[in-house]
Motif scaffolding. Structure first.
Motif, PDB file in Angstrom:
ATOM      1  N   ASN A 175       0.719  -1.285  -0.042  1.00 33.15           N
ATOM      2  CA  ASN A 175       0.083  -0.137   0.080  1.00 33.15           C
ATOM      3  C   ASN A 175       0.999   1.105   0.062  1.00 33.15           C
ATOM      4  O   ASN A 175       0.137   2.287   0.320  1.00 33.15           O
ATOM      5  CB  ASN A 175      -1.058  -0.064   1.243  1.00 33.15           C
ATOM      6  CG  ASN A 175      -2.052  -1.204   1.090  1.00 33.15           C
ATOM      7  OD1 ASN A 175      -2.563  -1.358  -0.091  1.00 33.15           O
ATOM      8  ND2 ASN A 175      -2.184  -1.801   2.202  1.00 33.15           N
ATOM      9  N   GLU A 176       2.248   1.360  -0.266  1.00 35.66           N
ATOM     10  CA  GLU A 176       3.087   2.382  -0.437  1.00 35.66           C
ATOM     11  C   GLU A 176       3.535   2.438  -1.981  1.00 35.66           C
ATOM     12  O   GLU A 176       3.832   1.724  -2.461  1.00 35.66           O
ATOM     13  CB  GLU A 176       4.241   2.435   0.372  1.00 35.66           C
ATOM     14  CG  GLU A 176       3.740   2.268   1.943  1.00 35.66           C
ATOM     15  CD  GLU A 176       4.975   2.679   2.941  1.00 35.66           C
ATOM     16  OE1 GLU A 176       4.688   2.458   4.196  1.00 35.66           O
ATOM     17  OE2 GLU A 176       6.039   2.832   2.456  1.00 35.66           O
ATOM     18  N   LYS A 177       3.359   3.632  -2.503  1.00 33.50           N
ATOM     19  CA  LYS A 177       3.802   4.052  -3.909  1.00 33.50           C
ATOM     20  C   LYS A 177       4.912   5.132  -3.824  1.00 33.50           C
ATOM     21  O   LYS A 177       4.836   5.482  -5.134  1.00 33.50           O
ATOM     22  CB  LYS A 177       2.565   4.757  -4.331  1.00 33.50           C
ATOM     23  CG  LYS A 177       1.290   3.542  -4.578  1.00 33.50           C
ATOM     24  CD  LYS A 177       0.364   4.377  -5.303  1.00 33.50           C
ATOM     25  CE  LYS A 177      -1.045   3.031  -5.526  1.00 33.50           C
ATOM     26  NZ  LYS A 177      -1.933   3.569  -6.208  1.00 33.50           N
ATOM     27  N   PHE A 178       5.666   4.856  -2.732  1.00 33.33           N
ATOM     28  CA  PHE A 178       6.788   6.028  -2.906  1.00 33.33           C
ATOM     29  C   PHE A 178       8.179   5.316  -2.169  1.00 33.33           C
ATOM     30  O   PHE A 178       7.765   4.882  -0.987  1.00 33.33           O
ATOM     31  CB  PHE A 178       6.517   7.289  -2.320  1.00 33.33           C
ATOM     32  CG  PHE A 178       7.651   8.451  -2.261  1.00 33.33           C
ATOM     33  CD1 PHE A 178       8.303   8.775  -3.152  1.00 33.33           C
ATOM     34  CD2 PHE A 178       8.414   8.395  -0.941  1.00 33.33           C
ATOM     35  CE1 PHE A 178       9.526   9.881  -3.314  1.00 33.33           C
ATOM     36  CE2 PHE A 178       9.510   9.283  -0.992  1.00 33.33           C
ATOM     37  CZ  PHE A 178       9.915   9.776  -2.006  1.00 33.33           C
ATOM     38  N   CYS A 179       9.444   5.440  -2.794  1.00 32.95           N
ATOM     39  CA  CYS A 179      10.501   5.164  -2.043  1.00 32.95           C
ATOM     40  C   CYS A 179      11.352   6.267  -2.352  1.00 32.95           C
ATOM     41  O   CYS A 179      11.676   6.529  -3.504  1.00 32.95           O
ATOM     42  CB  CYS A 179      10.808   3.859  -2.080  1.00 32.95           C
ATOM     43  SG  CYS A 179      12.482   3.472  -1.352  1.00 32.95           S
TER      44      CYS A 179
END
Length: 291
Positions: A175-179
């Motif tokens: 559920n995370e779309k950034f790094c």
């Protein structure tokens, strides 16, 4: 083929035309343009189909589910045919001599197994350098040394050996779309240097719907990636002031998770956290008030 120009894109049909034109204008054409469409619902595919039909560039277009830029980069590295991998965002452009300048620099370090690639400067559309200019023409060091020893600021144009990047994939959290891309550049710094050169090879435009313009909100929505980045940064050999900032930001974004305080303390210095956690909490509350 020496170079893969990689573009991750999401609903940017309205900007891709400008990037395409800048690629057509390159004085060297020894590259492929690899586009990973991160689940766009606009006219991106139809536009790229037009580009492909014109047969003016070597274009590879792949559409995936919307999982974020960092996962698109992982996919791009798997698909790339070039010896070098150059991330060029869909709202940006390349000056006319970019590819030639990059390949000329690369020839100098191509056979050096200790150097992971070459890195030029990003500039605004008027070619003004982003960040401080720095007192160098060429410099060999790693990403940590470049930022914290030579103290050069600003977004850079990283062109990395594809084989190196295959060993440094971005982590993925549900559920995370950034790094942060810096997480990977810092990890590479533990084993490799880069050849840095002080010439603009990439022109930026920071749009209101872009990652840079929405940095804090995006990091709040991807707290695991943010915490990982800052906890690792705090462990590198960087000045104490920068370590303190990293630990403060670690706590700042940690409050967007359900982890217990005890779990959070496992990843960063306990003593430094005693001072940085309260400030991180205040920054977290300020972030929340702006949403």
């Amino acid at each position: 083929m020496l170079l893969t120009i990689f573009t991750p894109t999401y609903n940017r049909a309205y900007t891709l035309q400008n990037l395409y034109k800048s690629l057509l204008n390159q004085t060297c054409n020894d590259f492929e343009w690899l586009i990973i469409d991160d689940g766009s619902i606009d006219d991106t595919k139809q536009l790229v189909d037009v580009f492909i039909h014109e047969r003016k560039l070597n274009i590879n277009y792949i559409k995936t589910l919307n999982r974020g830029k960092h996962i698109a980069i992982n996919k791009g590295v798997e698909e790339a045919k070039g010896e070098l991998f150059f991330i060029v965002d869909s709202d940006d452009e390349l000056p006319q001599n970019s590819v030639c300048d990059i390949l000329l620099k690369y020839k100098k370090i191509q056979e050096d197994k200790n150097i992971a690639g070459v890195i030029g400067r990003r500039g605004y559309k008027n070619n003004t350098i982003i960040g401080n200019k720095g007192d160098y023409n060429e410099l060999i060091t790693n990403a940590i040394g470049f930022r914290y020893l030579y103290k050069i600021s600003g977004d850079m144009a990283e062109v990395v050996k594809t084989e190196v990047l295959k060993n440094y994939k971005f982590p993925s959290f549900e559920n995370e779309k950034f790094c942060p891309e810096s997480l990977v550049w810092n990890r590479i710094a533990l084993n490799y240097d880069f050849l840095w050169f002080n010439e603009v090879v990439y022109n930026c435009e920071y749009l209101e719907d872009g990652l840079t313009s929405n940095s804090v909100k995006i990091r709040m929505n991807s707290p695991n990636s943010s915490m990982l980045y800052y906890s690792e940064l705090a462990k590198y050999k960087i000045p104490f002031k920068e370590k303190s900032k990293a630990v403060t930001n670690y706590w700042r974004f940690s409050f967007n998770t359900d982890f217990s305080i005890a779990e959070k303390f496992k990843n960063v210095s306990f003593l430094l956290s005693l001072f940085c956690m309260p400030l991180g909490y205040l920054m977290y509350k300020k972030d929340k008030s702006k949403i």
